[in-house]
Every structure is written in C-alpha cells, then in structure tokens.
Design an enzyme around this catalytic site. Structure first.
Site, mmCIF file in Angstrom:
data_model
loop_
_atom_site.group_PDB
_atom_site.id
_atom_site.type_symbol
_atom_site.label_atom_id
_atom_site.label_comp_id
_atom_site.label_asym_id
_atom_site.label_seq_id
_atom_site.Cartn_x
_atom_site.Cartn_y
_atom_site.Cartn_z
ATOM 1 N N LYS A 24 12.143 -9.038 -4.604
ATOM 2 C CA LYS A 24 10.847 -8.823 -5.698
ATOM 3 C C LYS A 24 10.382 -9.808 -6.297
ATOM 4 O O LYS A 24 11.127 -10.983 -6.800
ATOM 5 C CB LYS A 24 11.566 -7.715 -6.414
ATOM 6 C CG LYS A 24 12.265 -6.514 -6.065
ATOM 7 C CD LYS A 24 10.939 -5.311 -6.029
ATOM 8 C CE LYS A 24 10.187 -5.100 -7.390
ATOM 9 N NZ LYS A 24 10.573 -3.832 -8.140
ATOM 10 N N GLU A 75 2.647 -6.881 -17.216
ATOM 11 C CA GLU A 75 3.226 -5.496 -17.746
ATOM 12 C C GLU A 75 3.478 -5.550 -19.259
ATOM 13 O O GLU A 75 3.233 -4.864 -20.127
ATOM 14 C CB GLU A 75 4.479 -5.202 -16.965
ATOM 15 C CG GLU A 75 4.180 -4.797 -15.617
ATOM 16 C CD GLU A 75 5.623 -4.709 -14.974
ATOM 17 O OE1 GLU A 75 6.050 -3.612 -14.623
ATOM 18 O OE2 GLU A 75 6.222 -5.736 -14.501
ATOM 19 N N HIS A 109 -12.858 6.319 -10.435
ATOM 20 C CA HIS A 109 -11.748 7.276 -10.142
ATOM 21 C C HIS A 109 -10.501 6.510 -9.488
ATOM 22 O O HIS A 109 -9.844 7.300 -8.596
ATOM 23 C CB HIS A 109 -12.225 8.645 -9.565
ATOM 24 C CG HIS A 109 -13.319 9.142 -10.188
ATOM 25 N ND1 HIS A 109 -13.203 9.974 -11.201
ATOM 26 C CD2 HIS A 109 -14.700 9.167 -10.175
ATOM 27 C CE1 HIS A 109 -14.642 10.353 -11.712
ATOM 28 N NE2 HIS A 109 -15.423 9.802 -10.920
ATOM 29 N N SER A 113 14.029 -9.976 -9.601
ATOM 30 C CA SER A 113 14.634 -8.812 -10.135
ATOM 31 C C SER A 113 16.177 -9.379 -9.862
ATOM 32 O O SER A 113 16.409 -10.022 -8.939
ATOM 33 C CB SER A 113 14.571 -7.685 -9.106
ATOM 34 O OG SER A 113 15.589 -6.615 -8.957
#
Ligand code: ARG
Length: 467
Positions: free
Chosen positions: A284, A291, A157, A278
């Site tokens: 970043k 992804e 979980h 970024s």
C-alpha cells in the site's frame, strides 16, 4: 496567593478551580507581541495627550520592551493566577518598574484591549494565509501549463460526461481560490479597524486620541461605537467562514486526488514523499495527506459553528463568553496554514498519467453529445438527435465497442444524415477543441483563462506587497 490586579473589592481569595477555569493564559499568551505593541502605542498616545508625563511613558515603554525580550527568550514566567496575557504583562510591568507601571491601564479596559490584540494578530495571519493561497494558485497555473494538452473525461454524477482538458480542470480550482483570496481581502478590511478607546463599554472620560493610536498601529480607521467595539467578533466569524470555504475547496480537490490515485482511476501518482504506507499491507501507498486535509475541514467548520453559537444570544456589550473566540481561531489559523502548504507540495510533486486519462476519456461515450449536436446542426431537433445518439450508444454497449469503432454504414442505419465527417466530430481532441465559448474547455478558451489568471495573480501580489 498573589493579590489580583482587580482585587480591591474582594474579601476572599479566588477559588483555585475558578482561577484555572477562567484563565485564558494557556492559549492567549500567543498574543503577547500584539498586546505589547498595542500597549506601547497606547502609552505614547497617553503622553501625547498629556494624560501621563513623557517620562512615565518612556519608563513604561522601556519596561514593556524588556518584557517582550524576556518572553521571546523564553525567560518569562507565566502564572495562571494572572488570568490572561493582558494581566500577566501588566503585572510583570509593575513588578519591574514599580507603581508607575500601573498608569499603563489608564483610559483602557481589557475588553477593548483584547479586541485590539486579536485584530492585530488576525491582520498579520490573513496576509500570511493569502500569500499561501496565492502560492497554491501559482502552482496550479504551473501544473496547467505543464499539462496543456492532456485530456481527461469530465464528470457529472461521477459518470463520464464530456472530454475536457486537464488544464481546464485545474483552472476551475484556480478560480475557486481566487474567490477565497477575495474573501480574505474583504475580511481583512473589517478586521483592520482600531477598537481601543472603547474602554469597558462606554468610552472614556480621558481626552484620548484614537486616530493617533490607529496611525501608530497601522489601522485604516477607528470603530464608531464603543459598545459594538467590545462586543463585536464578526471579523472572526468572517475569517472562519472564509477559512471553511477554502477547506471545502481543498477537500473537494483531495477527494478527486484520492479517487484519481486509486487503481480504478489511475490518473495520477502521488509522490512517495507525500504518501504513507500501511503497517500491515506491504503493497500500500496511501493518500493520507489528502485524506487528512479532507478530514481537517471538519474541525474548521466546527470552529465556525462554535463561535456563531457563542455569539448568538449575547446581550451587549462584553461578556466573558467572548473569551471562547480564541482557541478555535488559533487552531483554524494553524490548521489552514499547514493544510495550504502541504496541499501545494502534494500537487506540485504528483505525476499525471495523461495516457490513462485519455483512454478513460475515449471510453464511456464522453463524445455522445457531439453525435447529437452533429445531427442538430443538420436540422434535426435536438430532442430527436438526443434519442438517436442514445440508441447508437446502446448498440455500442451491446457490441462492446465505442463510437469511433462504428462504420459509416452503421451510423447511417440510425440516420441518413450521417456522413464521413462524423468521425472528425467524434474525435475526442476535435470535440473539446470546438468548446470555444468563453470559459469553455477548448485549448483557446483555456489559454484565455490562463491569461486572466496571470493578471489576477499580479493584482493579488500588489495587495500583499503594496508599493
Ligand atoms: N481574557 C479575556 C478575553 O479573552 C479578556 C477580557 C476580560 N475582561 C473581563 N472583564 N473579564 O476575552
């Protein structure tokens, strides 16, 4: 307008838009190598069976080889009016060697020809993809070996559950990929069937020798039913389904990597070469590769759904709908190969932050089950032990400490059964060291998994390079 190879019964030219609409040449041209290979095997068989003369066969073979070289050299002119790669090559052959080229299509139809071509193509690609899967498995074992002692919290979980070895976590993916390899192998078996000779749908009146073609092209067997031969795309569905499951596995792993490289987890650092920045936020370093792999799973699932939908209401035997099988297949093959290579590079270059993993494993009461098990061993029914351990956890939460911070007397307040040895029990390393069941997370069990994995790799290698 050039006359069509099938133009005999037509009084009008094909509508320009229809020509474009029906053409598959823009994408099936990638099958040229297989189309020519298949045609050469076919023509040799026609000659062997005395359906055409050896001299004619030699002329056709020579012409085809020349066309092959022209395509390889980028000199071949593709024309949409040719509809598909099969007709483009046949027309070029007739242009080149004259009307004898027209004998190539004896005892054959594009319906069995296209099935043959795709099967030849997919057999090659399945081997390449299986090899990439194997490469990833090797990388996982290497990573597991480099991190045998590293401990991290295991989750259920997405809540810290029990401490586990990082190598155990990696080996979970090894075994998922082993099933993927098996699926590819199995799908290969059903792709490895020679369908030429089915003709348009009913077989042929010519005395052909299908076994001969199969041997020539390296197929294990010939298909038994001509209708099935031209209508069947199950082998592509199977491949797309195996590809989809691989993408599920990689996507799940990518999700974990994305979490792990966030400041919230901080378990790993992806290499600069496998991340991007970024355009607005200078601080970043983004896990875009992970992804995108997660994202690209969508298009492969989509291709699987697409083909199932194309097939679901098709009457026997060949229907032009089947031409829609190719773009999704090609895109899946290209995507999957790129994904596997990139993913392997990404995990091979990432840095694991073992100290942070261990810190997380110590927090979050990942050893609470050990407290319950301890009392159970002392004779208390597990349900009661569970309750007591839960109360101890609650008291720690109130105090803002962890289990190992409690004194023995604090433990004894909850049960007289606690002794000094409880501290050994709740030690994280000891805790996972006791998970000695087969398949468990103890170093011994993980070692066993790795030994099994090495054996599996050898078997996979043997399948890829027999002899
Ligand atoms: N381009 C077609 C395909 O990909 C080849 C077979 C066409 N056959 C036909 N009778 N139109 O399926």
């Amino acid at each position: 307008m050039k006359p069509k190879l099938w133009g005999g019964r037509f009084k009008k030219n094909t509508n320009k838009l229809v020509e474009e609409f029906t053409s598959s040449l823009s994408f099936d041209r990638r099958l040229y190598k297989y189309d020519i290979k298949g045609s050469i095997a076919h023509v040799k068989m026609l000659s062997k069976c005395k359906i055409i003369s050896p001299d004619e066969a030699a002329k056709i073979e020579e012409g085809l080889s020349e066309i092959y070289r022209e395509i390889e050299a980028g000199k071949f002119v593709f024309d949409v009016a040719d509809e598909d790669i099969h007709m483009a090559i046949e027309r070029a052959l007739i242009d080149k060697i004259g009307s004898v080229g027209g004998k190539l299509h004896t005892a054959r139809s594009r319906n069995d020809q296209v099935s043959l071509d795709v099967r030849l193509y997919l057999k090659d690609e399945i081997k390449i993809i299986s090899e990439l899967v194997l490469g990833l498995q090797q990388e996982l074992i290497q990573l597991a070996k480099n991190n045998v002692e590293v401990i991290l919290p295991g989750y259920t979980h997405l809540q810290r559950a029990q401490p586990i070895l990082f190598s155990h976590h990696l080996m979970a993916y090894f075994f998922m990929l082993e099933r993927d390899f098996e699926r590819l192998k199995d799908c290969y078996r059903r792709t490895d069937v020679m369908t030429l000779g089915a003709g348009a749908l009913a077989g042929t009146t010519f005395p052909i020798d299908r076994e001969h073609v199969a041997n020539e092209l390296g197929f294990s067997r010939v298909s038994e039913n001509s209708l099935d031969s031209v209508a069947d795309r199950d082998f592509i569905v199977e491949f797309l389904s195996a590809a989809s499951i691989i993408m599920v596995h990689l996507s799940r792993f990518c999700e974990e990597l994305i979490l792990w490289c966030s400041s919230e987890f901080d378990f790993i650092e992806l290499d600069d070469a496998f991340t991007t920045g970024s355009s607005i936020m200078p601080q970043k370093k983004n896990p875009d590769v992970a992804e995108l792999i997660r994202g690209k799973s969508g298009r492969i699932f989509g291709h699987l759904m697409g083909l199932l939908t194309v097939l679901k209401a098709l009457p026997m035997a060949y229907n032009r709908d089947l031409q829609e099988d190719k773009e999704g297949l090609f895109d899946s093959v290209d995507t999957l190969k790129l994904v596997l290579e990139t993913f392997t590079g990404m995990i091979g270059s990432m840095e694991t932050k073992g100290e942070n993993m261990k810190k997380a494993a110590k927090g979050g009461f990942a050893n609470a089950t050990d407290v319950a098990d301890y009392l159970t061993v002392k004779g208390i029914p597990f349900r009661e032990s569970h309750e007591i351990a839960g109360k101890i956890v609650a008291s720690c939460i109130d105090k803002g400490c962890c289990l190992s911070d409690l004194s023995l007397s604090a433990f004894k307040n909850f049960s007289p059964h606690f002794d000094e040895d409880i501290f050994q029990i709740i030690n994280i390393k000891n805790s996972l060291g006791r998970k000695m069941s087969f398949g468990g997370t103890s170093p011994k069990s993980v070692e066993k998994q790795m030994a099994i994995a090495e054996k599996i790799l050898k078997e996979e290698q043997a399948w890829l390079t027999p002899g």
